[in-house]
Design an enzyme around this catalytic site. Structure first.
Site, short mmCIF file in Angstrom:
data_model
loop_
_atom_site.label_atom_id
_atom_site.label_comp_id
_atom_site.label_asym_id
_atom_site.label_seq_id
_atom_site.Cartn_x
_atom_site.Cartn_y
_atom_site.Cartn_z
N PHE A 161 0.98 -1.12 -0.11
CA PHE A 161 0.14 -0.07 -0.04
C PHE A 161 1.09 1.19 -0.07
O PHE A 161 1.61 1.51 0.73
CB PHE A 161 -0.78 0.11 1.15
CG PHE A 161 -1.84 1.18 1.16
CD1 PHE A 161 -2.85 1.12 0.24
CD2 PHE A 161 -1.64 2.35 1.80
CE1 PHE A 161 -3.85 2.28 0.25
CE2 PHE A 161 -2.52 3.52 1.94
CZ PHE A 161 -3.72 3.36 0.99
N ASP A 204 9.55 2.28 1.98
CA ASP A 204 8.18 3.12 2.27
C ASP A 204 8.06 2.69 4.01
O ASP A 204 7.65 1.69 4.21
CB ASP A 204 6.98 2.62 1.62
CG ASP A 204 5.65 3.14 2.12
OD1 ASP A 204 5.66 3.77 3.25
OD2 ASP A 204 4.59 3.36 1.25
N LYS A 223 2.44 9.08 8.60
CA LYS A 223 1.86 8.64 9.86
C LYS A 223 2.40 9.01 11.27
O LYS A 223 2.07 10.23 11.56
CB LYS A 223 1.59 7.09 9.73
CG LYS A 223 0.98 6.52 8.47
CD LYS A 223 0.34 5.29 8.68
CE LYS A 223 -1.11 5.25 7.91
NZ LYS A 223 -0.70 4.71 6.46
C1 LIG Z 1 -0.84 4.89 5.21
C2 LIG Z 1 0.16 4.78 4.04
C3 LIG Z 1 0.45 5.27 2.92
C4 LIG Z 1 -0.27 6.63 2.46
O1 LIG Z 1 -0.03 7.57 3.52
P1 LIG Z 1 -1.17 8.84 3.54
O2 LIG Z 1 -0.83 9.72 4.51
O3 LIG Z 1 -2.61 8.33 3.72
O4 LIG Z 1 -1.18 9.51 2.07
C5 LIG Z 1 1.39 4.85 2.29
N1 LIG Z 1 2.20 3.82 2.64
C6 LIG Z 1 2.07 3.19 3.60
C7 LIG Z 1 2.97 2.00 3.98
C8 LIG Z 1 0.96 3.49 4.28
O5 LIG Z 1 0.67 2.89 5.68
#
Ligand SMILES: *Cc1c(COP(=O)(O)O)cnc(C)c1O
Length: 399
Positions: free
Chosen positions: A135, A220, A249
């Site tokens: 994600f 990420d 986050k």
């Molecule tokens: C939540 C998340 C995102 C997206 O972040 P947003 O602040 O909602 O745009 C991207 N990568 C990972 C691994 C995430 O958990």
């Protein structure tokens, strides 16, 4: 349904599958709804409130900054931005920082940076390899990067330049690497995709492959970073270093901040090639600086590991008693509990009525992502509620 929930239905786009609770206040690991009911929060804004709700260090930094300077453009230097960049570099393996407003935006920027690198060093290579179950966010670009068809299907055709391959397989990456490849982008542990931990040697294999091909490794760490998995960054647990890392986050314990970090060798943007109006805003940077400082000075990552281990032990004990639980997995305070059938929605509501907020990861799995500052007492409380909810649901069902 409360008046606020009625009004939301009337005025707000229906993109979220909300739980019927209107939260009005938070403190530490607790939140309160508009009827004054108290809840123990094991969702924490989706792994965001790393220091809990309204932590004095964060609230204090924000309060002071909103009375000092709220926003100027990035045409000027501001102090919180520089302080934040310094502390992030001091405590990571990366050298340079770019600030933005969300995780998705950080990932978009990271991919742009990798494409710039491809133009400079890899004969114009632009393709980014990502993995299934990942994600990476909600923009069209990051939907293309995200290896889950449910996020992609409604929006085809998607931007090109991404190849999704099986997670946890170095062979799958090797098979699609070509002269067009500029980077591999991965979560060191997948969050939204199911709390999936790779094999211990996967990331080292990916790192070695990137080195061999001269391509970049983008991690990420939007969900896994900031102490969530028991170390400040998850890469530390695998003995590797990324070339580029994205954060968001938990970075500012609730204020909207995202960051791209890169090694000097990969930080190839030149003035004008990337930017943001709000990114690096003094208030969010003050919140992030206070958060990072508190996390490193108080070994909050260590606490996440200790309490996370305690939580997973407790969940495994529950699994002895409730055969409906088939798997407990995670690292630190990124934990999932999986069932042999689709009871996650019922469990969520049953926990809610007992004063515990949890996240439905899948129809048959819950995710626990509480503030990193909780202790064993909060875990005991949550385990007690989960035990009751499991008994109620499996007794009323056929189990
Ligand atoms: C939540 C998340 C995102 C997206 O972040 P947003 O602040 O909602 O745009 C991207 N990568 C990972 C691994 C995430 O958990």
């Amino acid at each position: 349904m409360s008046q606020w929930q009625e009004l939301e239905k009337q005025y707000f786009m229906r993109t979220f599958d909300r739980v019927p609770v209107t939260l009005v206040r938070g403190e530490g690991a607790r939140v309160w709804d508009d009827d004054g009911r108290e809840y123990l929060d094991f969702v924490a804004g989706w792994a965001v409130n790393s220091l809990g709700h309204c932590h004095p260090a964060v609230a204090g930094a924000v309060t002071e900054q909103v009375h000092t300077l709220i926003q100027v453009s990035n045409q000027f230097y501001t102090i919180p931005q520089v302080q934040l960049a310094e502390i992030l570099v001091q405590h990571s393996c990366l050298d340079k920082v770019f600030m933005c407003n969300s995780g998705t935006e950080a990932n978009e920027g990271a991919v742009k940076l990798a494409r710039r690198y491809g133009k400079h060093h890899l004969n114009g290579a632009y393709e980014v390899i990502t993995t299934t179950g990942s994600f990476h966010g909600r923009t069209l670009g990051m939907v293309a990067a995200t290896g889950q068809t449910k996020f992609q299907q409604p929006y085809v055709p998607l931007p090109s330049g991404f190849v999704n391959v099986e997670y946890n397989s170095i062979e799958a990456i090797e098979a699609v690497t070509s002269p067009k490849t500029c980077a591999i982008m991965l979560e060191p542990m997948q969050g939204e995709g199911g709390v999936n931990l790779p094999d211990d040697d996967y990331l080292a294999q990916v790192r070695a492959w990137c080195d061999q091909k001269g391509i970049l490794l983008i991690l990420d760490e939007i969900q896994t970073g900031m102490g969530r998995t028991g170390t400040l960054f998850a890469y530390e647990q695998y003995g590797i270093e990324p070339d580029i890392m994205t954060l968001a986050k938990g970075l500012a314990s609730g204020m909207p901040a995202g960051a791209i970090l890169a090694k000097d060798s990969a930080a190839v943007f030149t003035p004008g090639e990337h930017g943001s109006t709000f990114g690096g805003n003094p208030v969010t940077c003050a919140a992030a600086y206070a958060t990072v400082k508190f996390i490193v000075e108080n070994d909050i990552a260590g606490n996440a590991k200790k309490v996370g281990d305690y939580l997973m032990d407790g969940l495994r004990n529950l699994a002895q008693k409730h055969s409906v639980i088939v798997n407990v997995r995670g690292r630190g305070l990124l934990v999932a509990m999986e069932f042999n059938r689709d009871i996650a929605a019922d469990m969520l509501m049953s926990c809610l009525s007992r004063g515990l907020l949890v996240n439905k990861l899948k129809p048959n799995a819950l995710r626990f992502i509480p503030p990193l500052t909780i202790g064993n007492q909060e875990v005991d409380e949550a385990l007690g509620i989960l035990d009751e909810a499991l008994s109620a649901i499996t007794n009323s069902g056929q189990n």
